[in-house]
Design a protein around this motif. Structure first.
Motif, PDB file in Angstrom:
ATOM      1  N   ARG A 172      14.171 -70.404  24.444  1.00  0.00           N
ATOM      2  CA  ARG A 172      15.529 -69.902  24.495  1.00  0.00           C
ATOM      3  C   ARG A 172      15.638 -68.615  25.316  1.00  0.00           C
ATOM      4  O   ARG A 172      16.734 -68.151  25.604  1.00  0.00           O
ATOM      5  CB  ARG A 172      16.047 -69.656  23.075  1.00  0.00           C
ATOM      6  N   SER A 173      14.511 -68.035  25.667  1.00  0.00           N
ATOM      7  CA  SER A 173      14.523 -66.791  26.411  1.00  0.00           C
ATOM      8  C   SER A 173      14.765 -67.070  27.890  1.00  0.00           C
ATOM      9  O   SER A 173      14.073 -67.892  28.499  1.00  0.00           O
ATOM     10  CB  SER A 173      13.191 -66.049  26.223  1.00  0.00           C
ATOM     11  N   LEU A 174      15.758 -66.377  28.459  1.00  0.00           N
ATOM     12  CA  LEU A 174      16.018 -66.527  29.893  1.00  0.00           C
ATOM     13  C   LEU A 174      14.838 -66.023  30.699  1.00  0.00           C
ATOM     14  O   LEU A 174      14.453 -66.627  31.705  1.00  0.00           O
ATOM     15  CB  LEU A 174      17.296 -65.763  30.258  1.00  0.00           C
ATOM     16  N   ARG A 175      14.242 -64.930  30.253  1.00  0.00           N
ATOM     17  CA  ARG A 175      13.065 -64.403  30.943  1.00  0.00           C
ATOM     18  C   ARG A 175      11.930 -65.408  30.909  1.00  0.00           C
ATOM     19  O   ARG A 175      11.250 -65.629  31.914  1.00  0.00           O
ATOM     20  CB  ARG A 175      12.639 -63.097  30.288  1.00  0.00           C
ATOM     21  N   GLY A 176      11.713 -66.039  29.742  1.00  0.00           N
ATOM     22  CA  GLY A 176      10.655 -67.037  29.633  1.00  0.00           C
ATOM     23  C   GLY A 176      10.918 -68.237  30.513  1.00  0.00           C
ATOM     24  O   GLY A 176      10.002 -68.779  31.141  1.00  0.00           O
ATOM     25  N   ARG A 177      12.173 -68.678  30.567  1.00  0.00           N
ATOM     26  CA  ARG A 177      12.506 -69.829  31.419  1.00  0.00           C
ATOM     27  C   ARG A 177      12.260 -69.519  32.894  1.00  0.00           C
ATOM     28  O   ARG A 177      11.678 -70.335  33.624  1.00  0.00           O
ATOM     29  CB  ARG A 177      13.972 -70.211  31.213  1.00  0.00           C
ATOM     30  N   LEU A 178      12.720 -68.345  33.331  1.00  0.00           N
ATOM     31  CA  LEU A 178      12.502 -67.979  34.730  1.00  0.00           C
ATOM     32  C   LEU A 178      11.018 -67.877  35.049  1.00  0.00           C
ATOM     33  O   LEU A 178      10.552 -68.388  36.087  1.00  0.00           O
ATOM     34  CB  LEU A 178      13.192 -66.639  35.024  1.00  0.00           C
ATOM     35  N   PHE A 179      10.264 -67.237  34.159  1.00  0.00           N
ATOM     36  CA  PHE A 179       8.837 -67.062  34.425  1.00  0.00           C
ATOM     37  C   PHE A 179       8.121 -68.407  34.458  1.00  0.00           C
ATOM     38  O   PHE A 179       7.310 -68.671  35.364  1.00  0.00           O
ATOM     39  CB  PHE A 179       8.222 -66.152  33.364  1.00  0.00           C
ATOM     40  N   LEU A 180       8.399 -69.267  33.472  1.00  0.00           N
ATOM     41  CA  LEU A 180       7.730 -70.572  33.447  1.00  0.00           C
ATOM     42  C   LEU A 180       8.140 -71.433  34.634  1.00  0.00           C
ATOM     43  O   LEU A 180       7.308 -72.139  35.216  1.00  0.00           O
ATOM     44  CB  LEU A 180       8.041 -71.290  32.139  1.00  0.00           C
ATOM     45  N   GLY A 181       9.434 -71.387  34.989  1.00  0.00           N
ATOM     46  CA  GLY A 181       9.887 -72.182  36.131  1.00  0.00           C
ATOM     47  C   GLY A 181       9.234 -71.741  37.434  1.00  0.00           C
ATOM     48  O   GLY A 181       8.715 -72.569  38.200  1.00  0.00           O
ATOM     49  N   LEU A 182       9.237 -70.428  37.672  1.00  0.00           N
ATOM     50  CA  LEU A 182       8.627 -69.922  38.904  1.00  0.00           C
ATOM     51  C   LEU A 182       7.113 -70.115  38.888  1.00  0.00           C
ATOM     52  O   LEU A 182       6.507 -70.404  39.929  1.00  0.00           O
ATOM     53  CB  LEU A 182       8.967 -68.442  39.070  1.00  0.00           C
ATOM     54  N   THR A 183       6.499 -69.967  37.713  1.00  0.00           N
ATOM     55  CA  THR A 183       5.054 -70.185  37.615  1.00  0.00           C
ATOM     56  C   THR A 183       4.713 -71.642  37.910  1.00  0.00           C
ATOM     57  O   THR A 183       3.717 -71.930  38.610  1.00  0.00           O
ATOM     58  CB  THR A 183       4.558 -69.806  36.209  1.00  0.00           C
ATOM     59  N   ALA A 184       5.515 -72.573  37.389  1.00  0.00           N
ATOM     60  CA  ALA A 184       5.267 -73.991  37.665  1.00  0.00           C
ATOM     61  C   ALA A 184       5.387 -74.279  39.160  1.00  0.00           C
ATOM     62  O   ALA A 184       4.582 -75.033  39.720  1.00  0.00           O
ATOM     63  CB  ALA A 184       6.252 -74.853  36.869  1.00  0.00           C
ATOM     64  N   ILE A 185       6.379 -73.671  39.808  1.00  0.00           N
ATOM     65  CA  ILE A 185       6.536 -73.871  41.257  1.00  0.00           C
ATOM     66  C   ILE A 185       5.334 -73.303  42.001  1.00  0.00           C
ATOM     67  O   ILE A 185       4.795 -73.934  42.932  1.00  0.00           O
ATOM     68  CB  ILE A 185       7.843 -73.210  41.730  1.00  0.00           C
ATOM     69  N   ILE A 186       4.887 -72.108  41.595  1.00  0.00           N
ATOM     70  CA  ILE A 186       3.735 -71.487  42.264  1.00  0.00           C
ATOM     71  C   ILE A 186       2.490 -72.344  42.094  1.00  0.00           C
ATOM     72  O   ILE A 186       1.742 -72.599  43.050  1.00  0.00           O
ATOM     73  CB  ILE A 186       3.503 -70.072  41.703  1.00  0.00           C
ATOM     74  N   ILE A 187       2.236 -72.805  40.859  1.00  0.00           N
ATOM     75  CA  ILE A 187       1.030 -73.603  40.607  1.00  0.00           C
ATOM     76  C   ILE A 187       1.102 -74.933  41.348  1.00  0.00           C
ATOM     77  O   ILE A 187       0.115 -75.372  41.962  1.00  0.00           O
ATOM     78  CB  ILE A 187       0.855 -73.822  39.092  1.00  0.00           C
ATOM     79  N   LEU A 188       2.276 -75.602  41.312  1.00  0.00           N
ATOM     80  CA  LEU A 188       2.423 -76.885  42.003  1.00  0.00           C
ATOM     81  C   LEU A 188       2.259 -76.714  43.508  1.00  0.00           C
ATOM     82  O   LEU A 188       1.546 -77.494  44.166  1.00  0.00           O
ATOM     83  CB  LEU A 188       3.786 -77.493  41.675  1.00  0.00           C
ATOM     84  N   THR A 189       2.912 -75.674  44.043  1.00  0.00           N
ATOM     85  CA  THR A 189       2.785 -75.423  45.482  1.00  0.00           C
ATOM     86  C   THR A 189       1.354 -75.060  45.840  1.00  0.00           C
ATOM     87  O   THR A 189       0.805 -75.527  46.852  1.00  0.00           O
ATOM     88  CB  THR A 189       3.745 -74.300  45.895  1.00  0.00           C
ATOM     89  N   GLY A 190       0.729 -74.210  45.012  1.00  0.00           N
ATOM     90  CA  GLY A 190      -0.650 -73.823  45.284  1.00  0.00           C
ATOM     91  C   GLY A 190      -1.604 -74.996  45.213  1.00  0.00           C
ATOM     92  O   GLY A 190      -2.526 -75.125  46.037  1.00  0.00           O
ATOM     93  N   ALA A 191      -1.397 -75.892  44.207  1.00  0.00           N
ATOM     94  CA  ALA A 191      -2.277 -77.053  44.078  1.00  0.00           C
ATOM     95  C   ALA A 191      -2.106 -78.003  45.260  1.00  0.00           C
ATOM     96  O   ALA A 191      -3.089 -78.502  45.824  1.00  0.00           O
ATOM     97  CB  ALA A 191      -1.989 -77.778  42.769  1.00  0.00           C
ATOM     98  N   THR A 192      -0.843 -78.245  45.648  1.00  0.00           N
ATOM     99  CA  THR A 192      -0.596 -79.136  46.794  1.00  0.00           C
ATOM    100  C   THR A 192      -1.160 -78.532  48.077  1.00  0.00           C
ATOM    101  O   THR A 192      -1.857 -79.218  48.863  1.00  0.00           O
ATOM    102  CB  THR A 192       0.910 -79.385  46.949  1.00  0.00           C
ATOM    103  N   GLY A 193      -0.858 -77.245  48.284  1.00  0.00           N
ATOM    104  CA  GLY A 193      -1.395 -76.589  49.477  1.00  0.00           C
ATOM    105  C   GLY A 193      -2.902 -76.523  49.457  1.00  0.00           C
ATOM    106  O   GLY A 193      -3.561 -76.704  50.495  1.00  0.00           O
ATOM    107  N   GLY A 194      -3.487 -76.274  48.275  1.00  0.00           N
ATOM    108  CA  GLY A 194      -4.948 -76.230  48.182  1.00  0.00           C
ATOM    109  C   GLY A 194      -5.582 -77.567  48.505  1.00  0.00           C
ATOM    110  O   GLY A 194      -6.629 -77.622  49.180  1.00  0.00           O
ATOM    111  N   LEU A 195      -4.955 -78.655  48.024  1.00  0.00           N
ATOM    112  CA  LEU A 195      -5.499 -79.988  48.327  1.00  0.00           C
ATOM    113  C   LEU A 195      -5.448 -80.277  49.822  1.00  0.00           C
ATOM    114  O   LEU A 195      -6.431 -80.783  50.404  1.00  0.00           O
ATOM    115  CB  LEU A 195      -4.709 -81.048  47.554  1.00  0.00           C
ATOM    116  N   LEU A 196      -4.298 -79.938  50.444  1.00  0.00           N
ATOM    117  CA  LEU A 196      -4.184 -80.178  51.882  1.00  0.00           C
ATOM    118  C   LEU A 196      -5.165 -79.312  52.664  1.00  0.00           C
ATOM    119  O   LEU A 196      -5.810 -79.776  53.625  1.00  0.00           O
ATOM    120  CB  LEU A 196      -2.751 -79.887  52.343  1.00  0.00           C
TER     121      LEU A 196
END
Length: 445
Positions: free
Chosen positions: A3-27
């Protein structure tokens, strides 16, 4: 569900960073692996060029090449000869290719010399793959280190971005209950402006409602005071009439009820007058706190003597405070009234006035039963008389005291006195000290 807006923003941006990093790392890994393989192929080509003159010995690691690369020169001759694997290699075309030799896959480069002899520069594919993987993993290290750093930066940015909202909440929490001034929009993000505008509109509506309630209470108390006074006079007149004993008891109960109602109306009027237009503390006159308290004690001393209560001072120091004389006297009177009402006959009420740091302290101790611990948190609420009310109190006295003390930028604390030889209640009022300027000093009204 977060329910925390701060938690949602952090988790959302963290998921994007990890997904982007994993995809970029694989390539990047696949690209680095191919580049490492091509680099090793270029090494084979360079070594093959050096082997054209036949200076390298067949079947032995090439000089000048690291042993862990496991690169070999294989002389095939001008005609097929030797082991079956070598004869098989002789039939292949010149160039880079992967073949099986001695049961393991190898990467080799076949070349034919001008004299017709052939040779191959070979390297096991397992060694090549290990080298390529090691180089690819080294390429991934910066990305692996960058992801935690980005997550930390994200947390800092999210916290900094939401700081205006936290400050706004802190501003609201720090306000007094009767502070309905609008929230400032200056220095706040534009995204918060609709929210602030809505809150300010709500504060205006609440202010209007509170003003209506205050006017109603003040008008009702004022209108009721005249008939109550008339009824009190009529009840007093009945005292001179020859009545039966039973009727006299009822008249006494009526007088007591009228007195209590009159006291309640006076408290309501005092509260309404104070809340109608509270003065700014800097505009209030200087008052000698000790003189104001002494005057109230002098007024209440006959009542204390009638009940055999020892009402007096333990310590009196002259200190100046700023405040409205009427309301300051009302505060002291309500505290002493409360102490007199709860202190049993032959009890004691001790008053102290002294300085502590930059505050003038008014302390009142009685020998009554004190206040039940569960009631201490609610004792300043209007009309709350506690779980075991005693006497004819209205439940407004301490509420008025609390508001007067807050209006003077002070603090009030109540605590029960417990000991083997006594009990009671200790009330401590802290008021800011004021500079002593005699020409502005006022007494208590």
């Amino acid at each position: 569900m977060i329910r925390s807006l701060r938690g949602r923003l952090f988790l959302g941006l963290t998921a994007i960073i990890i997904l982007t990093g994993a995809t970029g790392g694989l390539l990047v890994y696949r690209w680095a692996f191919r580049e490492a393989a091509e680099l090793q192929d270029s090494v084979l080509i360079q070594l093959a060029s050096l082997a054209q003159n036949g200076s390298f010995s067949s079947g032995r690691p090439l000089l000048g090449v690291e042993e862990d690369t496991d690169v070999w020169l294989i002389e095939l001759g001008a005609t097929p000869r030797g082991p079956a694997d070598d004869r098989q290699l002789f039939g292949l075309k010149d160039g880079l290719q992967v073949v099986m030799r001695k049961g393991q896959p190898i990467r080799l480069l076949l070349r034919t010399r001008p004299d017709g002899s052939r040779f191959a520069v070979a390297q096991p594919t397992a060694v090549r793959d290990d080298t390529a993987r090691e180089m690819a993993f080294r390429t991934l290290l910066p990305i692996s280190a960058l992801i935690p750093c980005l997550m930390l930066v994200t947390a800092i940015v999210v916290a900094h971005s939401l700081r205006p909202m936290v400050r706004l909440a802190g501003n609201l929490d720090a306000r007094r209950a009767d502070d309905l001034t609008p929230l400032p929009q200056a220095g706040t993000p534009s995204e918060l402006h609709p929210f602030i505008h809505s809150i300010n509109g709500l504060l205006v509506r609440v202010g209007l409602l509170v003003d209506q309630q205050r006017r109603f209470v003040a008008d009702a108390a004022h209108e009721l005071r005249t008939p109550i006074t008339a009824l009190s006079l009529q009840a007093e007149n009945l005292g001179s009439v020859d009545l039966p004993e039973e009727a006299r008891g009822r008249v006494a109960a009526l007088k007591q009820g009228m007195q209590r109602t009159k006291h309640l109306l006076e408290q309501l009027l005092a509260l309404a007058r104070y809340e109608a237009a509270p003065a700014e503390r800097g505009e209030m006159p200087l008052i000698a706190l000790d003189s104001a308290v002494k005057q109230v004690v002098a007024d209440l001393l006959p009542q204390a003597l009638d009940r055999g209560i020892d009402l007096g001072f333990q310590l009196v120091e002259p200190h100046m405070v700023r405040g409205e004389p009427v309301m300051l006297a009302t505060m002291v009177r309500n505290l002493l009234d409360n102490a007199l009402r709860l202190t049993p006959r032959a009890g004691r009420i001790d008053i102290g006035i002294y300085r502590q740091d930059e505050a003038a302290i008014l302390q009142i101790e009685d020998t009554g039963p004190g206040i039940a611990s569960p009631d201490l948190e609610r004792i300043f609420e209007p009309f709350f008389r506690g779980s075991s009310p005693e006497g004819d109190g209205s439940g407004l006295g301490l509420s008025i005291v609390k508001r007067v003390v807050e209006g003077l930028a002070g603090e009030i604390a109540l605590e029960n006195i417990t000991g083997s030889d006594r009990s009671g209640l200790r009330v401590t009022v802290r008021l800011p000290l004021a500079a002593d300027r005699p020409n502005e000093v006022s007494g208590a009204a």
